[in-house]
Write an enzyme that holds these catalytic residues in place. Structure first.
Site, short mmCIF file in Angstrom:
data_model
loop_
_atom_site.label_atom_id
_atom_site.label_comp_id
_atom_site.label_asym_id
_atom_site.label_seq_id
_atom_site.Cartn_x
_atom_site.Cartn_y
_atom_site.Cartn_z
NE ARG A 98 -4.08 1.91 0.72
CZ ARG A 98 -5.02 2.26 -0.15
NH1 ARG A 98 -4.97 1.84 -1.40
NH2 ARG A 98 -6.03 2.99 0.23
CB THR A 376 -9.02 -0.82 -8.22
OG1 THR A 376 -8.94 0.44 -7.58
CG2 THR A 376 -8.53 -1.88 -7.26
CB THR A 394 -5.61 0.45 -6.84
OG1 THR A 394 -6.47 1.50 -7.27
CG2 THR A 394 -5.03 0.83 -5.50
CG ASP A 418 -8.40 5.26 -0.86
OD1 ASP A 418 -9.46 5.70 -1.34
OD2 ASP A 418 -7.82 4.26 -1.31
CB SER A 447 -7.04 -0.20 1.08
OG SER A 447 -7.44 -0.88 -0.08
N GLY A 468 -13.29 -1.35 -7.47
CA GLY A 468 -14.52 -0.57 -7.24
C GLY A 468 -14.57 0.14 -5.90
N GLY A 469 -13.41 0.48 -5.33
CA GLY A 469 -13.41 1.18 -4.04
C GLY A 469 -14.16 0.35 -3.01
N1 GLY Z 1 -8.13 2.95 -3.66
C1 GLY Z 1 -9.27 2.22 -3.29
C2 GLY Z 1 -9.05 1.35 -2.11
O1 GLY Z 1 -7.92 0.96 -1.83
O2 GLY Z 1 -9.99 1.04 -1.43
#
Ligand code: GLY
Length: 565
Positions: A98, A376, A394, A418, A447, A468-469
Site C-alpha cells: 500500500r 483498480t 490500484t 483514501d 483501503s 470498485g473502491g
Molecule cells: N483505492 C481504493 C481502495 O484501496 O480502497
C-alpha cells in the site's frame, strides 16, 4: 419454528418473482492452471510465465506488471497493491504494498484555507500521491515465493510497453472520458495523445517507451532502481518542480510488509483475506459471519428477502468501518472483535427481516476482544502444484492524478484521497471516515481492496477479489455467496446483478437487472433504492468439483479474460 414457517412462505412467494440471474457465458475451464485478469494481454503474460517454468507467484508478478502497461488507468508501478497467497506447501501470506503518506503530509493538508483554494488537490495534483508500493511488493512476492528471477517475470511487460498493443474500444473510451485531464499534463499527453493533438483512439498502437525503460531498470537493478536509483531521482526531481512532497528519504524508506492473512470461516470453508491496512478482509469476514445464520440458499439468489438481509449486513459493516478502521500502526483497531462470530450475533439482532435500519450507529466490538470500473484491478492465478495468488492493485481513481512523470512512464497514484482529507467530507467513493483514518506522515490510507482465497479442506477452492473502491468488499462478498450459497458456476457468480450498501449515503445501490418486483419489495422495507451500474469488477477462479481442474471468470462487465491449460 414460526420463523422457519415465515421464511418458507416468504421464499415460496418471492421466488416466483425473483431469481434475477442474467444470462451469462460459461466459465473458462482448464485441467491444470488458470489465470483470470481484467485484460487479455495480462492474462497471456501470466500463462507465458507459467509455461516457462514459473509458479503462481511468478505469474502474478508478470500479470501485475503487464496490467500496469495494458490497463494503466487502473493500476501500475506508480500505485500500490495487496496480495494474498496460499502455497502448496501450506504457507499462507499477505503482502502489503500500500502507498504511504509522505513525511511532509499533514492532517489538514487538503483543507482549503480560503475560498479560492482548490478543493480537489487530494485527487488531481502531485500532493495526491502516496509513496508507491507496488514495485517493492512484487519484488518481495518474487523473492519469497517465486521460482524465476524477478527480471524474467518482468519480460512480458517490457515487451508490451516496448512494442505496444492496439487500443481496445473500451480503453479508448476511458481515455476519451478523461481526455481533458490527461491532455493538460505534459507527461500524460505524450502517452495518451497522438501527434495530431487528438486522444489515442480504438486501434491506435499504445507504445510506452519511457515505461519500458523504467521496467528495464527494474530488470537490471531490481526495486532499488525505483526507490533509490535512477527512477527515484526522476520522481523526486518531478516532485520538487511541481509542488509535490515525496522526497528521496520517503522513497528510500518504503518497505513492503509480509503479513498473516486475516482468517475466518463460512459454512465449513476457511477464508483467507487481506488484513489491515485494508478494511476489505475484515469486513468480508464480518459480513460472512453476519450472513451465515440465514438460509440464503433457500431464500434464493436475487430474492428480495436475501437481498434485504445482505444489504442490511453491508450497512452495519460499513458503519463499523467509518468508526474503527485505519492504519493499525497509528490506530488501535478491534480486529479480533470485528471478525468474532459472537460479535456478529449481537450485530445481527439489529437486522429486521421486514424493514431497513437507516444510518445505524456503529456496533460495540470492544466488548468482544479476546483476551474484523475503471480503476483498480484484481486477478487470480493457480498453478499445477496448487499454489494460489489473489492480487489487487490500484492507482486509485481512473488514471489517478492524470499526471505522468516525464521520462519514466509512471502514472502517479492519488491514494491520499483514501484518507479522511477533511472532517466529515466524503471521499471520491462517497465514504466518510473518522479520526482513525486521518492523514499522518508515514501512515497508510485505509483501503477496501479484498484479495481473498477460500479454502476447502485446507486447499484453495475459490479465489476472488475486485475493483470498485468500497464496492470491492460487497462485490467480492456476492461472488462468494453466489458460488457457495446459491450454487452458481463461477462466471454466473461474478456476472449476476449486484447490490451495494455502505452505510452512508443511506442508499441501496442495485444494478438494473434485478427484477422490478424485487426492487419494489426492498423499497417497501424502507430502502432508498438507487438503480445504476455496478461500478465494480470481479475476477475469480473456482475448483471444478465434478471434472477436476479449475474454472475461471473475468467479469463480463469488463474486457478481461480467464484462460488456463
Ligand atoms: N483505492 C481504493 C481502495 O484501496 O480502497
Amino acid at each position: 419454528m414460526k420463523l422457519r414457517l415465515l421464511i418458507a412462505l416468504t421464499a415460496v412467494l418471492l421466488l416466483t418473482a425473483a431469481c434475477a440471474i442474467s444470462a451469462t457465458r460459461r466459465p473458462a475451464w482448464a485441467p491444470s492452471v488458470m489465470v483470470a485478469s481484467a485484460d487479455s494481454h495480462a492474462t497471456r503474460a501470466g500463462l507465458e510465465t507459467l509455461r516457462n517454468g514459473g509458479n503462481a507467484a511468478d505469474a502474478a508478478v508478470a500479470v501485475a506488471f503487464a496490467l500496469g502497461v495494458t490497463e494503466g488507468y487502473s493500476s501500475g508501478i506508480g500505485g500500490g497493491c495487496f496480495v494474498v497467497l496460499h502455497m502448496a506447501d501450506g504457507r499462507a501470506a499477505a503482502i502489503d504494498g500500500r502507498e504511504v503518506a509522505p513525511e511532509r503530509a499533514s492532517r489538514l493538508m487538503f483543507v482549503p484555507r480560503k475560498t479560492s483554494d482548490r478543493t480537489d488537490l487530494s485527487l488531481y495534483s502531485p500532493l495526491a500521491a502516496g509513496v508507491p508500493g507496488e514495485v517493492a511488493a512484487l519484488e518481495l512476492l518474487s523473492r519469497e515465493f517465486g521460482n524465476l528471477p524477478f527480471a524474467e517475470a518482468l519480460a512480458p511487460a517490457v515487451a508490451l510497453a516496448d512494442t505496444g498493443f492496439p487500443i481496445h474500444e473500451y480503453y479508448a473510451g476511458v481515455i476519451n472520458s478523461y481526455a481533458t485531464r490527461l491532455g493538460s499534463d505534459p507527461g500524460s499527453r505524450a502517452v495518451y495523445f497522438n501527434d495530431d493533438g487528438k486522444p489515442r483512439a480504438k486501434g491506435d498502437y499504445l507504445v510506452q517507451r519511457d515505461l519500458a525503460l523504467t521496467l528495464r531498470l527494474l530488470q537490471q537493478d531490481g526495486a532499488q532502481s525505483f526507490y533509490s536509483g535512477e527512477t527515484a531521482d526522476r520522481i523526486v526531481s518531478f516532485m520538487q518542480s511541481n509542488g509535490g512532497v515525496i522526497s528521496a528519504k520517503d522513497l528510500a524508506a518504503y518497505a513492503p510488509v509480509q503479513l498473516e492473512p486475516v482468517r475466518g470461516t463460512y459454512r465449513g470453508f476457511d477464508i483467507l483475506s487481506m488484513p489491515l491496512p485494508s478494511s476489505g478482509g475484515i469486513h468480508l469476514i464480518q459480513l460472512l459471519n453476519l450472513l451465515e445464520d440465514y438460509p440464503l440458499g433457500y431464500l434464493g439468489a436475487g430474492s428480495s428477502e436475501s437481498l434485504h438481509l445482505i444489504a442490511e449486513a453491508m450497512t452495519l459493516t460499513f458503519a463499523d468501518r467509518a468508526e474503527f478502521l485505519g492504519d493499525p500502526a497509528f490506530t488501535v483497531v478491534p480486529v479480533e472483535a470485528l471478525i468474532h462470530k459472537a460479535y456478529a450475533d449481537t450485530l445481527r439482532k439489529k437486522i429486521s427481516r421486514a424493514s431497513h435500519l437507516s444510518n445505524p450507529a456503529p456496533g460495540a466490538p470492544w466488548e468482544f476482544l479476546s483476551g474484523i470500473e475503471h480503476h483498480t484491478t484484481h486477478f487470480c492465478v493457480v498453478d499445477a502444484e496448487g499454489n494460489a495468488v489473489s492480487l489487487t492493485a490500484t492507482v486509485n481513481t481512473p488514471f489517478a492524478t492524470g499526471i505522468t512523470i516525464p521520462g519514466t512512464g509512471i502514472l502517479l497514484n492519488n491514494e491520499m484521497d483514501d484518507f479522511v482529507t477533511e472532517p466529515g467530507k466524503a471521499n471520491f467513493f462517497g465514504l466518510v471516515g473518522k479520526a482513525a483514518n486521518e492523514i499522518e506522515p508515514g501512515k497508510k490510507p485505509l483501503s477496501s481492496m479484498s484479495p481473498t482465497i477460500v479454502l476447502k479442506d485446507g486447499n484453495p477452492y475459490l479465489l476472488a477479489g475486485g475493483a470498485g473502491g468500497p464496492r470491492i468488499i460487497t462485490a467480492t462478498l456476492l461472488a462468494i455467496l453466489n458460488a457457495l450459497d446459491f450454487g452458481m458456476d463461477i462466471q454466473e457468480a461474478v456476472d449476476s446483478p449486484r447490490i451495494h450498501a455502505q452505510w452512508m449515503p443511506d442508499r441501496l445501490f442495485m444494478e438494473p437487472d434485478h427484477v422490478f418486483d424485487v426492487q419494489q419489495q426492498l423499497a417497501a422495507r424502507g430502502q432508498t433504492v438507487d438503480i445504476g451500474p455496478a461500478k465494480s469488477r470481479v475476477q475469480a477462479i473456482m475448483a471444478d468439483s465434478v471434472r477436476g481442474g479449475w474454472t475461471g471468470a473475468a467479469d463480463s462487465r469488463g474486457i478481461g479474460a480467464a484462460i488456463g491449460f
